[in-house]
Enzyme design. Structure first.
Site, PDB file in Angstrom:
ATOM      1  N   ASP A 215     129.318 -70.140 -35.324  1.00  0.00           N
ATOM      2  CA  ASP A 215     128.797 -69.976 -33.961  1.00  0.00           C
ATOM      3  C   ASP A 215     127.398 -69.355 -33.881  1.00  0.00           C
ATOM      4  O   ASP A 215     126.578 -69.770 -33.081  1.00  0.00           O
ATOM      5  CB  ASP A 215     129.782 -69.205 -33.055  1.00  0.00           C
ATOM      6  N   HIS A 216     127.140 -68.345 -34.725  1.00  0.00           N
ATOM      7  CA  HIS A 216     125.842 -67.672 -34.610  1.00  0.00           C
ATOM      8  C   HIS A 216     125.591 -66.843 -35.855  1.00  0.00           C
ATOM      9  O   HIS A 216     126.419 -66.797 -36.759  1.00  0.00           O
ATOM     10  CB  HIS A 216     125.784 -66.796 -33.347  1.00  0.00           C
TER      11      HIS A 216
ATOM     12  N   HIS B 150     133.895 -60.819 -37.188  1.00  0.00           N
ATOM     13  CA  HIS B 150     132.936 -60.263 -36.218  1.00  0.00           C
ATOM     14  C   HIS B 150     132.321 -59.000 -36.812  1.00  0.00           C
ATOM     15  O   HIS B 150     133.020 -58.237 -37.462  1.00  0.00           O
ATOM     16  CB  HIS B 150     133.693 -59.933 -34.923  1.00  0.00           C
TER      17      HIS B 150
ATOM     18  N   GLU C 119     133.651 -67.504 -36.351  1.00  0.00           N
ATOM     19  CA  GLU C 119     132.843 -66.340 -35.965  1.00  0.00           C
ATOM     20  C   GLU C 119     131.815 -65.987 -37.046  1.00  0.00           C
ATOM     21  O   GLU C 119     132.168 -65.765 -38.218  1.00  0.00           O
ATOM     22  CB  GLU C 119     133.779 -65.146 -35.700  1.00  0.00           C
TER      23      GLU C 119
ATOM     24  N   THR D 253     128.596 -65.817 -28.720  1.00  0.00           N
ATOM     25  CA  THR D 253     129.754 -66.670 -29.039  1.00  0.00           C
ATOM     26  C   THR D 253     130.057 -67.647 -27.897  1.00  0.00           C
ATOM     27  O   THR D 253     130.360 -68.819 -28.136  1.00  0.00           O
ATOM     28  CB  THR D 253     130.993 -65.794 -29.330  1.00  0.00           C
TER      29      THR D 253
END
Ligand code: GP9
Length: 402
Positions: A253-254, A195, A38, A80
């Site tokens: 992921d990002h 997150h 994450e 995600t």
């Protein structure tokens, strides 16, 4: 529509360097363990703050793994879930919205579907509500036999996301017991603790010096926490004899740091802002360890999450003929590229911003003449349209075959 799909696949075929077969089959018939991390951006890798590494465990893993240091995230509205989609299908996310919500009933030639055909058991694991991002439907469509979600874990420890979600430490600790490791398996782990907002980690015991109490300081602490959990997971894999019996894949992921928080990041990295430099920061780490690998290798071909499936397919020696990505181990380094969902394109030569209709030299950041590159860019962007056709027309269900 069919002709445009065929034409794209044909051009991909001719792009392949058929004489190369670097590391082909080095992990054939082994387990596949993929961990999507994450909000892990690449700049934290090998970064030290107050002479302490932010990600000591990932850095150590890189020491005997393949490290791809030019991989950009390609997610769009599905965030995600788009990263999951890109990785498992090697197709592009939707222009608007999330494919996980829009097309959960399509047919996909996904990693799990391919490996199931080879007799693998397939599992996905994520310690949160099963309906989030429509995973309960989509993970079945993508060929996972079982999706272990929040309901399947003992909620005994919380970290991140304002302290409301199962911690990555507990998630990893409980996960391996759920998998039948006596048969070949593909397991896809999606972490959660790091997150945003990262405020949960503010009082964590990792000294971020002058960044204490800031957005970026809290993010570094979150990344350090995630890294600690990865370290525990790797130790567990070794203890269970899975480390050298599996192909291990870790990637981010990002983004974690949006433009609005740019100042802190630029201060941390001692950089000046420019659109070009900011774009270069939008990378995620991709680390692949193959069985018994003992030395590190850095691969700097420019790519994206869409390239993960073809790269794994080469290492495990299976066919992924419907992938739109490239095998990063067997692609001419100079011809690497990544196409972002908004139509921007990055190669070793240039960075093209589709929203601005501007193009810059990749190395020195100087403006280039767009007219000289427009044919090239049109052909890159065509990939997005063809991917959209495949998905919106559900081409694989309706009999499209190569
Ligand atoms: C929740 C998680 C969050 O299950 O995967 O997704 P995001 O908000 O980062 O897209």
């Amino acid at each position: 529509d069919k002709d445009s799909i065929i034409a794209l696949y044909e051009s991909k075929e001719s792009e392949k360097n058929v004489s190369d077969s670097r590391l082909t089959g080095i992990a054939k018939d082994k387990n596949l363990i993929v961990v999507q991390m994450e909000a892990l951006q690449q700049f934290v890798i090998n970064l030290k703050i107050n002479s302490k590494e932010v990600t000591p465990n990932l850095n150590k893993l890189i020491g005997d793994s393949l490290y791809f240091d030019n991989v950009f995230y390609q997610v769009a509205g599905g965030n995600t879930s788009d990263a999951e989609f890109l990785t498992n299908n090697s197709l592009y996310p939707a222009k608007e919205g999330a494919i996980y919500h829009l097309y959960p009933e399509n047919t996909y030639h996904s990693m799990a579907n391919i490996l199931k055909g080879k007799g693998y058991n397939t599992y996905s694991l994520h310690g949160f509500e099963k309906t989030f991002w429509n995973r309960n439907k989509m993970h079945m469509t993508l060929g996972f036999d079982r999706f272990f979600n929040e309901e399947d874990f003992v909620l005994d420890d919380f970290a991140g996301w304002e302290g409301q979600a199962l911690s990555d430490s507990s998630f990893f600790r409980q996960s391996l017991d759920k998998i039948d490791t006596s048969k070949p398996f593909y397991s896809f782990f999606v972490t959660l603790s790091s997150h945003h907002p990262f405020t949960y980690f503010e009082d964590f015991d990792f000294d971020v010096g002058e960044f204490q109490g800031t957005y970026i300081g809290n993010y570094l602490k979150a990344a350090n926490y995630l890294d600690k959990c990865i370290g525990e997971f790797i130790a567990d894999l070794k203890k269970r004899g899975l480390y050298d019996n599996s192909l291990l894949v870790f990637y981010g992921d990002h983004s974690a740091v949006k433009k609005i928080e740019a100042e802190g990041l630029l201060q941390l990295l001692d950089m000046e802002y420019s659109e070009q430099e900011w774009m270069k920061l939008q990378k995620v780490p991709l680390i692949i360890h193959y069985p018994n690998q003992s030395k590190s290798e850095v691969i700097s071909t420019i790519g994206g999450q869409i390239d993960i499936l073809p790269t794994i397919a080469n290492l495990m020696d299976f066919d992924a003929p419907y992938a739109l990505g490239k095998d990063l181990l067997n692609h001419d380094d100079d011809k690497g590229y990544v196409i972002l969902r908004d139509g921007s394109v990055i190669t070793k030569d240039f960075i093209y911003f589709n929203d601005l209709r501007e193009i810059y030299d990749f190395t020195d950041g100087k403006p280039l003449d767009l007219k000289l590159y427009s044919d090239k860019i049109t052909s890159y962007i065509n990939e997005l349209s063809v991917s959209d056709i495949i998905i919106t027309k559900d081409a694989f269900k309706h009999g499209f075959e190569k």
